[in-house]
Design an enzyme around this catalytic site. Structure first.
Site, PDB file in Angstrom:
ATOM      1  N   GLU A 420       0.832  -1.203   0.000  1.00 45.69           N
ATOM      2  CA  GLU A 420       0.000   0.000   0.000  1.00 45.69           C
ATOM      3  C   GLU A 420       0.870   1.258   0.000  1.00 45.69           C
ATOM      4  O   GLU A 420       0.515   2.274  -0.627  1.00 45.69           O
ATOM      5  CB  GLU A 420      -0.936  -0.033   1.213  1.00 45.69           C
ATOM      6  CG  GLU A 420      -2.002  -1.115   1.073  1.00 45.69           C
ATOM      7  CD  GLU A 420      -2.697  -1.448   2.379  1.00 45.69           C
ATOM      8  OE1 GLU A 420      -3.777  -2.057   2.339  1.00 45.69           O
ATOM      9  OE2 GLU A 420      -2.147  -1.109   3.463  1.00 45.69           O
ATOM     10  N   ASP A 536       1.464 -59.631   1.809  1.00 46.31           N
ATOM     11  CA  ASP A 536       2.791 -59.093   2.139  1.00 46.31           C
ATOM     12  C   ASP A 536       2.831 -58.905   3.664  1.00 46.31           C
ATOM     13  O   ASP A 536       1.777 -58.945   4.326  1.00 46.31           O
ATOM     14  CB  ASP A 536       2.987 -57.770   1.391  1.00 46.31           C
ATOM     15  CG  ASP A 536       4.255 -57.052   1.800  1.00 46.31           C
ATOM     16  OD1 ASP A 536       5.286 -57.720   1.946  1.00 46.31           O
ATOM     17  OD2 ASP A 536       4.194 -55.820   1.997  1.00 46.31           O
ATOM     18  N   ASP A 722       1.833 -53.514  -0.374  1.00 48.82           N
ATOM     19  CA  ASP A 722       1.958 -52.063  -0.414  1.00 48.82           C
ATOM     20  C   ASP A 722       3.164 -51.571  -1.199  1.00 48.82           C
ATOM     21  O   ASP A 722       3.306 -50.378  -1.451  1.00 48.82           O
ATOM     22  CB  ASP A 722       2.071 -51.516   1.022  1.00 48.82           C
ATOM     23  CG  ASP A 722       3.414 -51.853   1.656  1.00 48.82           C
ATOM     24  OD1 ASP A 722       3.829 -53.026   1.581  1.00 48.82           O
ATOM     25  OD2 ASP A 722       4.067 -50.945   2.203  1.00 48.82           O
TER      26      ASP A 722
END
Length: 789
Positions: A420, A536, A722
Site C-alpha cells: 500500500e 505381504d 503395499d
C-alpha cells in the site's frame, strides 16, 4: 461497502462468465471469521434488522476472493464472531435462536454460511490453541510460560472440536464438483477431516502466516497431527518459497514422507505445495488514496512538520512486528548522523495487538521517551507515536506524504502495508526500507533490504534513502510499482485456483483405484470352494516402523490368520521380503500358514516344516561387489545400515537424516546401475527408505505363478501388498487366465497411487479389519455386528 453494494457484487457470480456462458462452478471459501461485521438494529415496527459492514483486516484476502465472482459462485463459511447492537458488542453465542435465524437469512443473500460456536469452544480454539500455541510457533517464538498439561489438552480438544464444526458446515453446503478453499492456521485439521467425509473433494489450503523450519516446528507436541491434517488438501499454498520448503521439510523429517519438486508424497498421493505471494486490491487503493479528504489530510500533515523529512511506520504492537527494533535503529540513526537531527521525524502508528502486551507497550513508551529527551527540544519532537486504529483517510494520507516507509518486522507473513505504501508513493517516489524477514522481501527486491537486528545497518539505510537521487528513487519505485500492480490480490486468487485445477486435472488423468468392495468380496468368498489368500508383511499385515526389527505382529492379527488357516477351503501365504528367521519367529506359531521369504527366494509350504531354497543353482558371487558399494555409503551416511539375506542385500536409510539419506540413496542407486547392472543378473529395488539388490529371476510374482499352477481349481484369490515388489504379484494374477470377478488385488495406499492392483485400502489397519470381516462373516456374524471398516 454497504449492503446494496455487496448484493450487487455477489449477484454477478450466478449470471455469466466473461464469454457469456452461464456457470454453476462453486468455491466454498472457509475462513475463521465471516467477511462481515453484523450490526443488529431493533425497532418496534420493523423488528430485528441487520446491517452488514465489511470486516476490518484481511482486505487483501477478501478482495482476492471477491475477484473470482465473475467466473465462480463464491460461497463463504466462517465464524460469526462478535455482534454489535446499537449500544454494545455482544457475543454471537448469546443471541436468541430467532436472532440467529434472522441473521442466517440475511447472510444467505450474500452466500455466507455462519458457524455458531459456544464461548468455551471459541476461547479454547482461538485464544487457547491458535494464539498461545500456533501463532507464536509460526513466528519463531517458543513458549516462555507453558500452560499446564490439562489446559493444553483442553485447548487442543477445543481446536479439534471447532475444526470439526467447520467441517460439518462445509459438508452441509457441499455439492459434487465444488472447490473448497480453506484459509490459515485456525483450520489446519479441516482438510483431513473433510477428506474422510468427502474423499473426492477438491481441497485447497492457504497459510497466510509464516511457516517455520523443522527445528522450530518439531517443538509442537501435536506436530504429526497438524501436518497430517494439512495434508488432507490437494494443494497447499504459502506466501514464499522458503515457507513452502519448510513445510515439505517438516513432512519429510517428522512424518517420513518423501518430497518431490512439486509437493509431498503422502502415502502414494502427491499433495501439491507451492508459493503464492498475496497482493492487494490496487484499484481500491488507487481510488481511496485520491479522495479529497486524503489530499486535505496530507496538506495538514505537511503543515504540522514544515521542512521535515517524514519516516512512516505502521504496525500492530506485536513482538514480531519489530517496533522495538525500529525505535532502536532510529535512535542509532540520530546518533550516527547528527546532521539529520531537527530535520527528520518518525511517525509511528501502532494498532493494538489481538493479545495485549503491557510489557511491550511499556518498553515502546520508554524508548520513545528516551529518543525524544535525547534529541528533541521545544521545537522538535523526533518520534510521534499514535497507539490506535487509524481511519483510512489518515492512513493513506500518511503513506502518501512520507519520504520513507520503514518496516522492520522480525518475522512476518502477509505484510500488505509495504504494498500500500508503494501505491501511495506514485508522485513522491519515497524509498521503502524493508526487513528481509517479511514475507514480501522476496517479491520487492527494489526496496532497501535490512536486518532489523542490525541497528547500525538500518541507520545507514535510512541515511542512504534520504540521500538517494530523485532519478534513482523513481527507477526503484517504478520497479516496485510494476510488481504491485501485476501481482494483485486478484492475481493471487486466480493463480491459486488455476494451479489447484491444474493439479486436479493431472490427478483425474491418472487411474484412480477404487476402494475395496468388501460386500462383493464377502459374497465371492462365501461362495468359493478353493481360496488362495496372499499377504505381504511389512506395510500390509503390520505398519511400517522406523526400526525393521520392531515390526512385531499383534496377537489379534495372529489370531485372525489362524482363523483363516483353520478353514479347509483356504490356502494362506505370507509372501514377504523378510528373511526366513524373522517370519518363522513372528508367524511360525500360526498352523498351516505358507511362507515365501526374501522376495521368493525361499519357500515353506503350509503342510511342511522344511524351507526350500530356490536360489541354489543361481550364482550369488555378485553380493560381494554390492556389499562394497553399500559399505561405502553406510560409512558416509549416519543412521544407515546394511541387512544381509541369503539371496539379497538391502541398504536401509530410514534412521538417517531424511533429506541427506534420500540424496545418498540416489547416488548409491546411480552407482549400482552403472557398476553392477550391466554385467550381473540382478535388479535394484528402491523401496521405502531402502535399496535392495536381488537376482533378476527371483521375485514374488514367480511364487504366485507357482501357486496358481498348483491350484488349477482355485475360485477365489485375495492378494494384498503395499510395495513395488508386490506389483509383481498383482501383474501375474492379472495376466493369468483367472476370471476377473474372482480375484481381488489390493494395494495399501492412496487411491491415485500407481499400481497394477484393482482395489485399494488406505492403511495396514484396514487390511486387518478386512480379515476380521471375512472371519466374522464366515462365522455367521452380520455386517452390522462387525461394523464398517
Amino acid at each position: 461497502m454497504d449492503s446494496s453494494q455487496m448484493s450487487t457484487s455477489n449477484a454477478r457470480a450466478s449470471d455469466a462468465t466473461p464469454d457469456g456462458m452461464t456457470t454453476n462452478r462453486r468455491i466454498i471459501n472457509v475462513t475463521h471469521m465471516i467477511p462481515f461485521d453484523p450490526r443488529m438494529k431493533v425497532s418496534d415496527t420493523e423488528g430485528v434488522q441487520w446491517e452488514l459492514t465489511t470486516r476490518r483486516g484481511h482486505s487483501a484476502l477478501y478482495s482476492g476472493i471477491r475477484s473470482l465472482d465473475a467466473e465462480w459462485n463464491n460461497y463463504h463459511v466462517g465464524f460469526v464472531g462478535p455482534v454489535f447492537d446499537e449500544e454494545k458488542q455482544v457475543e454471537s453465542s448469546h443471541l436468541t435462536n430467532d436472532h440467529k435465524k434472522s441473521l442466517e437469512g440475511c447472510l444467505a443473500k450474500f452466500k455466507v454460511v455462519p458457524v455458531w460456536l459456544e464461548d468455551a469452544e471459541h476461547h479454547g480454539h482461538y485464544e487457547g490453541f491458535c494464539k498461545t500455541v500456533l501463532w507464536p510457533l509460526f513466528h519463531y517464538i517458543l513458549w516462555e510460560n507453558a500452560t499446564d498439561g490439562r489446559e493444553e489438552k483442553i485447548n487442543w480438544e477445543q481446536y479439534l472440536k471447532v475444526n470439526s464444526r467447520f467441517t460439518d458446515k462445509i459438508c452441509e453446503v457441499y455439492q459434487p464438483g465444488d472447490l473448497v478453499w480453506i484459509h490459515d492456521y485456525h483450520l489446519l485439521m479441516v482438510p483431513q477431516m473433510l477428506r474422510k467425509r468427502i474423499p473426492n473433494a477438491a481441497i485447497g489450503l492457504f497459510i497466510h502466516a509464516p511457516f517455520p523450519s523443522s527445528e522450530i516446528f518439531r517443538c509442537l507436541p501435536r506436530r504429526k497431527e497438524v501436518l497430517n491434517g494439512m495434508l488432507g488438501a490437494n494443494q497447499i499454498g504459502f506466501q514464499t518459497y522458503s515457507y513452502a520448503r519448510h513445510f515439505t521439510s517438516n513432512c519429510t523429517r517428522i512424518l517420513g514422507y518423501e518430497s518431490t519438486p512439486g509437493g509431498v508424497d503422502c502415502k502414494g498421493s502427491i499433495v501439491s505445495v507451492g508459493p503464492f505471494p498475496i497482493g492487494i486490491d490496487t484499484g481500491r487503493i488507487e481510488k481511496q488514496r485520491k479522495q479529497p479528504e486524503v489530499l486535505q489530510r496530507m496538506n495538514a500533515i505537511r503543515e504540522m512538520f514544515p521542512g521535515k523529512k517524514i519516516i512512516v511506520g505502521r504496525d500492530k504492537l506485536d513482538l514480531v512486528k519489530g517496533v522495538i527494533q525500529k525505535l532502536r535503529a532510529f535512535d542509532k540513526f540520530l546518533s550516527l548522523y547528527p546532521a539529520w537531527q531537527n530535520k527528520v521525524v518518525l511517525i509511528q502508528v501502532t494498532s493494538p495487538a489481538l493479545t495485549e502486551s503491557p510489557k511491550l507497550e511499556r518498553k515502546v513508551a520508554e524508548l520513545i521517551a528516551h529518543i525524544n529527551a535525547t534529541y528533541g527540544s521545544l521545537e522538535y519532537t523526533p518520534v510521534h507515536h499514535y497507539h490506535n486504529n487509524t481511519g483510512e483517510v489518515d492512513y493513506f494520507a500518511l503513506l502518501s506524504v512520507a519520504d520513507i516507509g520503514l518496516i522492520t518486522s522480525v518475522r512476518d507473513g502477509m505484510n500488505t502495508t509495504s504494498l500500500e505504501y508503494i501505491m501511495c508513493q506514485q508522485e513522491n517516489y519515497g524509498p521503502l526500507i524493508l526487513s528481509e524477514f517479511t514475507g514480501m522481501a522476496g517479491s520487492l527486491s527494489a526496496s532497501i533490504m535490512v536486518n532489523p537486528w542490525d541497528y547500525t545497518g538500518v541507520a545507514k539505510a535510512i541515511n542512504d534513502a534520504l540521500l538517494l537521487p530523485v532519478e534513482e528513487k523513481r527507477v526503484k519505485h517504478m520497479q516496485l510499482l510494476k510488481h504491485v500492480t501485476s501481482h494483485t490480490a486478484q492475481f493471487w486468487a486466480r493463480s491459486f485456483i488455476k494451479e489447484l485445477l491444474s493439479s486436479l486435472s493431472i490427478r483425474d488423468q491418472t487411474n484412480v483405484t477404487p476402494y475395496l468392495d468388501i460386500p462383493t468380496l464377502l459374497k465371492k468368498y462365501k461362495a468359493a470352494k478353493r481360496r488362495l489368500l496372499l499377504f505381504d508383511y511389512d506395510g500390509t499385515l503390520t505398519p511400517i516402523v522406523n526400526t525393521p526389527s520392531q515390526a512385531v505382529p499383534s496377537p489379534h492379527m495372529l489370531e485372525l490368520l489362524q482363523e483363516l488357516t483353520n478353514d479347509p477351503k483356504n490356502t494362506v501365504w505370507v509372501v514377504s521380503g523378510r528373511d526366513q528367521e524373522s517370519l518363522q519367529r513372528w508367524l511360525g506359531k500360526v498352523k498351516k500358514l505358507g511362507f515365501s521369504a526374501e522376495h521368493g527366494s525361499f519357500l515353506k509350504n503350509p503342510d511342511s516344516d522344511k524351507w526350500i531354497n530356490l536360489t541354489e543353482d543361481i550364482d550369488m558371487s555378485w553380493m560381494h561387489d554390492v556389499d562394497e558399494i553399500f559399505t561405502y555409503f553406510t560409512e558416509r551416511t549416519q543412521g544407515s545400515s546394511i541387512e544381509y539375506k541369503r539371496s539379497s542385500i538391502t541398504w536401509h536409510y530410514r534412521q538417517a537424516d531424511p533429506e541427506y539419506g534420500a540424496f545418498q540413496a540416489k547416488e548409491c542407486q546411480n552407482h549400482l546401475e552403472s557398476a553392477i547392472l550391466p554385467k550381473l543378473p540382478v535388479e535394484i529395488l528402491a523401496g521405502k527408505k531402502n535399496l535392495e539388490v536381488r537376482p533378476t529371476l527371483i521375485n514374488k510374482g514367480e511364487i504366485v505363478r507357482r501357486l496358481l499352477t498348483n491350484m488349477p481349481d482355485v475360485d477365489f484369490v485375495f492378494c494384498a501388498g503395499d510395495d513395488r515388489t508386490d506389483e509383481d504379484m498383482f501383474r501375474v494374477i492379472k495376466k493369468s487366465e483367472l476370471p476377473e470377478d474372482i480375484y481381488f488385488c489390493t494395494t495399501i495406499g492412496a487411491a491415485n497411487k500407481k499400481t497394477m492392483a484393482g482395489w485399494h485400502v488406505a492403511t495396514s489397519e484396514e487390511v486387518i479389519q478386512m480379515i476380521r470381516r471375512i472371519v466374522m462373516h464366515e462365522n455367521g456374524v452380520s455386517n452390522s455386528e462387525v461394523g464398517e471398516s
